[in-house]
Design a protein around this motif. Sequence first.
Motif, PDB file in Angstrom:
ATOM      1  N   ASP A 185       8.796  26.228  21.476  1.00 52.00           N
ATOM      2  CA  ASP A 185       8.708  26.638  22.876  1.00 52.00           C
ATOM      3  C   ASP A 185       8.955  28.134  23.003  1.00 52.00           C
ATOM      4  OD1 ASP A 185      11.459  27.023  22.652  1.00 52.00           O
ATOM      5  OD2 ASP A 185      11.994  25.216  23.761  1.00 52.00           O
ATOM      6  N   LYS A 186       8.972  28.650  24.226  1.00 51.15           N
ATOM      7  CA  LYS A 186       9.078  30.085  24.472  1.00 51.15           C
ATOM      8  C   LYS A 186      10.419  30.663  24.038  1.00 51.15           C
ATOM      9  CE  LYS A 186      10.483  29.285  29.296  1.00 51.15           C
ATOM     10  NZ  LYS A 186      11.885  29.637  29.126  1.00 51.15           N
ATOM     11  N   ASP A 187      11.437  29.846  23.897  1.00 52.92           N
ATOM     12  CA  ASP A 187      12.762  30.321  23.498  1.00 52.92           C
ATOM     13  C   ASP A 187      12.947  30.350  21.985  1.00 52.92           C
ATOM     14  OD1 ASP A 187      13.614  30.591  26.200  1.00 52.92           O
ATOM     15  OD2 ASP A 187      13.974  28.418  26.277  1.00 52.92           O
ATOM     16  N   GLY A 188      11.923  29.977  21.231  1.00 55.82           N
ATOM     17  CA  GLY A 188      12.019  29.970  19.780  1.00 55.82           C
ATOM     18  C   GLY A 188      12.599  28.704  19.200  1.00 55.82           C
ATOM     19  N   ASN A 189      12.904  27.719  20.053  1.00 52.97           N
ATOM     20  CA  ASN A 189      13.348  26.422  19.539  1.00 52.97           C
ATOM     21  C   ASN A 189      12.144  25.706  18.925  1.00 52.97           C
ATOM     22  OD1 ASN A 189      16.029  26.725  20.629  1.00 52.97           O
ATOM     23  ND2 ASN A 189      15.146  26.250  22.635  1.00 52.97           N
ATOM     24  N   ALA A 190      12.360  25.038  17.811  1.00 50.35           N
ATOM     25  CA  ALA A 190      11.218  24.451  17.108  1.00 50.35           C
ATOM     26  C   ALA A 190      11.623  23.204  16.343  1.00 50.35           C
ATOM     27  CB  ALA A 190      10.617  25.473  16.144  1.00 50.35           C
ATOM     28  N   ASN A 191      10.673  22.284  16.221  1.00 53.53           N
ATOM     29  CA  ASN A 191      10.839  21.074  15.422  1.00 53.53           C
ATOM     30  C   ASN A 191       9.717  20.994  14.400  1.00 53.53           C
ATOM     31  OD1 ASN A 191      13.104  20.089  16.885  1.00 53.53           O
ATOM     32  ND2 ASN A 191      11.747  19.271  18.470  1.00 53.53           N
ATOM     33  N   MET A 192      10.068  20.760  13.152  1.00 53.57           N
ATOM     34  CA  MET A 192       9.063  20.554  12.116  1.00 53.57           C
ATOM     35  C   MET A 192       8.450  19.173  12.280  1.00 53.57           C
ATOM     36  SD  MET A 192      10.746  22.189   8.661  1.00 53.57           S
ATOM     37  CE  MET A 192       9.235  21.875   7.756  1.00 53.57           C
ATOM     38  N   ILE A 193       7.114  19.125  12.308  1.00 54.36           N
ATOM     39  CA  ILE A 193       6.461  17.829  12.475  1.00 54.36           C
ATOM     40  C   ILE A 193       5.589  17.467  11.275  1.00 54.36           C
ATOM     41  CG2 ILE A 193       6.542  17.872  14.977  1.00 54.36           C
ATOM     42  CD1 ILE A 193       3.683  18.806  15.012  1.00 54.36           C
ATOM     43  N   HIS A 194       5.238  18.454  10.438  1.00 55.14           N
ATOM     44  CA  HIS A 194       4.458  18.119   9.242  1.00 55.14           C
ATOM     45  C   HIS A 194       4.530  19.287   8.262  1.00 55.14           C
ATOM     46  CE1 HIS A 194       1.829  15.596   6.982  1.00 55.14           C
ATOM     47  NE2 HIS A 194       0.810  16.431   6.994  1.00 55.14           N
ATOM     48  N   TRP A 195       4.495  18.960   6.969  1.00 54.59           N
ATOM     49  CA  TRP A 195       4.488  19.994   5.935  1.00 54.59           C
ATOM     50  C   TRP A 195       3.912  19.397   4.668  1.00 54.59           C
ATOM     51  CZ3 TRP A 195       8.763  17.615   7.966  1.00 54.59           C
ATOM     52  CH2 TRP A 195       9.472  16.761   7.102  1.00 54.59           C
ATOM     53  N   GLN A 196       3.454  20.256   3.783  1.00 57.48           N
ATOM     54  CA  GLN A 196       2.883  19.785   2.520  1.00 57.48           C
ATOM     55  C   GLN A 196       2.850  20.909   1.512  1.00 57.48           C
ATOM     56  OE1 GLN A 196      -1.257  18.522   2.567  1.00 57.48           O
ATOM     57  NE2 GLN A 196      -0.902  17.014   0.969  1.00 57.48           N
ATOM     58  N   SER A 197       3.110  20.571   0.264  1.00 56.28           N
ATOM     59  CA  SER A 197       2.946  21.473  -0.877  1.00 56.28           C
ATOM     60  C   SER A 197       2.109  20.730  -1.900  1.00 56.28           C
ATOM     61  CB  SER A 197       4.308  21.864  -1.476  1.00 56.28           C
ATOM     62  OG  SER A 197       4.131  22.647  -2.643  1.00 56.28           O
ATOM     63  N   VAL A 198       0.969  21.322  -2.280  1.00 54.29           N
ATOM     64  CA  VAL A 198       0.033  20.594  -3.133  1.00 54.29           C
ATOM     65  C   VAL A 198      -0.756  21.573  -3.992  1.00 54.29           C
ATOM     66  CG1 VAL A 198      -1.802  20.635  -1.395  1.00 54.29           C
ATOM     67  CG2 VAL A 198      -1.770  18.809  -3.098  1.00 54.29           C
ATOM     68  N   LYS A 199      -1.202  21.091  -5.131  1.00 51.77           N
ATOM     69  CA  LYS A 199      -2.069  21.905  -5.983  1.00 51.77           C
ATOM     70  C   LYS A 199      -3.456  21.967  -5.370  1.00 51.77           C
ATOM     71  CE  LYS A 199      -3.721  20.345  -9.951  1.00 51.77           C
ATOM     72  NZ  LYS A 199      -3.830  19.932 -11.372  1.00 51.77           N
ATOM     73  N   CYS A 200      -4.006  23.165  -5.287  1.00 49.52           N
ATOM     74  CA  CYS A 200      -5.337  23.344  -4.709  1.00 49.52           C
ATOM     75  C   CYS A 200      -6.378  22.672  -5.599  1.00 49.52           C
ATOM     76  CB  CYS A 200      -5.649  24.830  -4.551  1.00 49.52           C
ATOM     77  SG  CYS A 200      -7.220  25.140  -3.709  1.00 49.52           S
ATOM     78  N   ARG A 201      -7.184  21.815  -5.013  1.00 45.49           N
ATOM     79  CA  ARG A 201      -8.186  21.076  -5.772  1.00 45.49           C
ATOM     80  C   ARG A 201      -9.459  21.888  -5.990  1.00 45.49           C
ATOM     81  NH1 ARG A 201      -6.895  15.776  -6.332  1.00 45.49           N
ATOM     82  NH2 ARG A 201      -5.196  14.973  -5.035  1.00 45.49           N
ATOM     83  N   ARG A 202      -9.608  22.956  -5.247  1.00 44.63           N
ATOM     84  CA  ARG A 202     -10.787  23.793  -5.396  1.00 44.63           C
ATOM     85  C   ARG A 202     -10.488  24.957  -6.339  1.00 44.63           C
ATOM     86  NH1 ARG A 202     -12.875  24.811   0.709  1.00 44.63           N
ATOM     87  NH2 ARG A 202     -14.594  25.826  -0.400  1.00 44.63           N
ATOM     88  N   VAL A 203     -11.491  25.396  -7.066  1.00 43.43           N
ATOM     89  CA  VAL A 203     -11.318  26.515  -7.982  1.00 43.43           C
ATOM     90  C   VAL A 203     -11.186  27.801  -7.180  1.00 43.43           C
ATOM     91  CG1 VAL A 203     -12.397  27.837  -9.831  1.00 43.43           C
ATOM     92  CG2 VAL A 203     -12.631  25.343  -9.781  1.00 43.43           C
ATOM     93  N   THR A 204     -10.139  28.548  -7.454  1.00 45.73           N
ATOM     94  CA  THR A 204      -9.913  29.814  -6.753  1.00 45.73           C
ATOM     95  C   THR A 204     -10.054  30.966  -7.728  1.00 45.73           C
ATOM     96  OG1 THR A 204      -7.526  29.593  -7.107  1.00 45.73           O
ATOM     97  CG2 THR A 204      -8.401  28.787  -5.019  1.00 45.73           C
TER      98      THR A 204
END
Length: 345
Positions: free
Chosen positions: A192-211
């Motif tokens: 919100d505008k006051d900087g309060n925040a809730n984490m709702i999703h996250w992920q750490s994964v190996k990229c499947r595409r060649v970079t």
Amino acid sequence: VEKLGLTTSTYDPCLLYCENAAVGLQTDDSLIIASKDFTELEDCEIKKANFRCKPLEELGPDHPLEFNGFVVTATGNGVQITQRKQISRIRLLDSTFTKDDYVKQRALGAYVATVSQPEASFALSYAAQITEPTWDDAQFLNRCLQHQMSTPGLRFVPLDEASLRLIAYTDSSFANNRDHSSQIGYVIVLADKDGNANMIHWQSVKCRRVTRSVLASELYVLSLGFDVAATLRSTMNHLFSGSPQGEGTLRIPMTLCVDSKSLYDCLIKLGTTQEKRLMIDILCLRQLYERREISEILWIKGEKNPADAMTKEKHCDALKRLVTINKVDLDQLNGWVDREDAVGR
């Protein structure tokens, strides 16, 4: 479901909603946020159907709830979820460990990390890439598991409904895995505008595409983060409106935050790239930005990016601040763009 007026979410078939209720289902458990009228109607319909079910329990300061293996507790300033049962099953590996022991403990830790401990996501994703674990790998996993055993769960705080916005932080580490693939990750929060925040999703994964470049890995994770954030935003718009069409007074804007200056320039300042494989993704994101499907694209400092912890094994103050006190800091911006009102074409 029809008699209760519930609609199935397109994001998850186990998530149902209507104007005055939202219901989450998991095996034989259900978690409901609803008005009193809805709970009375549900109880009436259950009795008519002669359906046996668990008694209704209500969350309170002295009455936590159990759902899908974790405990929901009401605190003075919000709600906290913990996974004591899963954490109690974690065992540190000794020098006589087997590959099965390694896989089992890593899987236990990964399940906890996906639900309530985002700070452990990278280490467990990295450990999942090990096919023949050595004692050094076991010690690396033990350090992560030890941290999980002493870490509390995730907390959610009240937010100002009128100023809600969805923020997706993305980050990548180019060719930092053992097989020289890139690690990518994102963190999506509701703030919100006051900087309060809730984490709702996250992920750490190996990229499947060649970079083949840092820009490519940053672009791929931004595309992935946008896809997930857009789906979540659509779902939340439906939940707040109580309508499958998402028609309501509240429309949640989306902000994408990146710490890559080259990617920011490509998207906002019409920069170019020599990699033809990336041009389609860049053009799609530009078009979404022009159509205001993306409200803002911000270039932030690396130390302000909580997704940095999704791709690197190092301390991240931004993620710690988000997890411990539910705050985000968007005051320190390195780049911005002023846009005139969109003109129909």
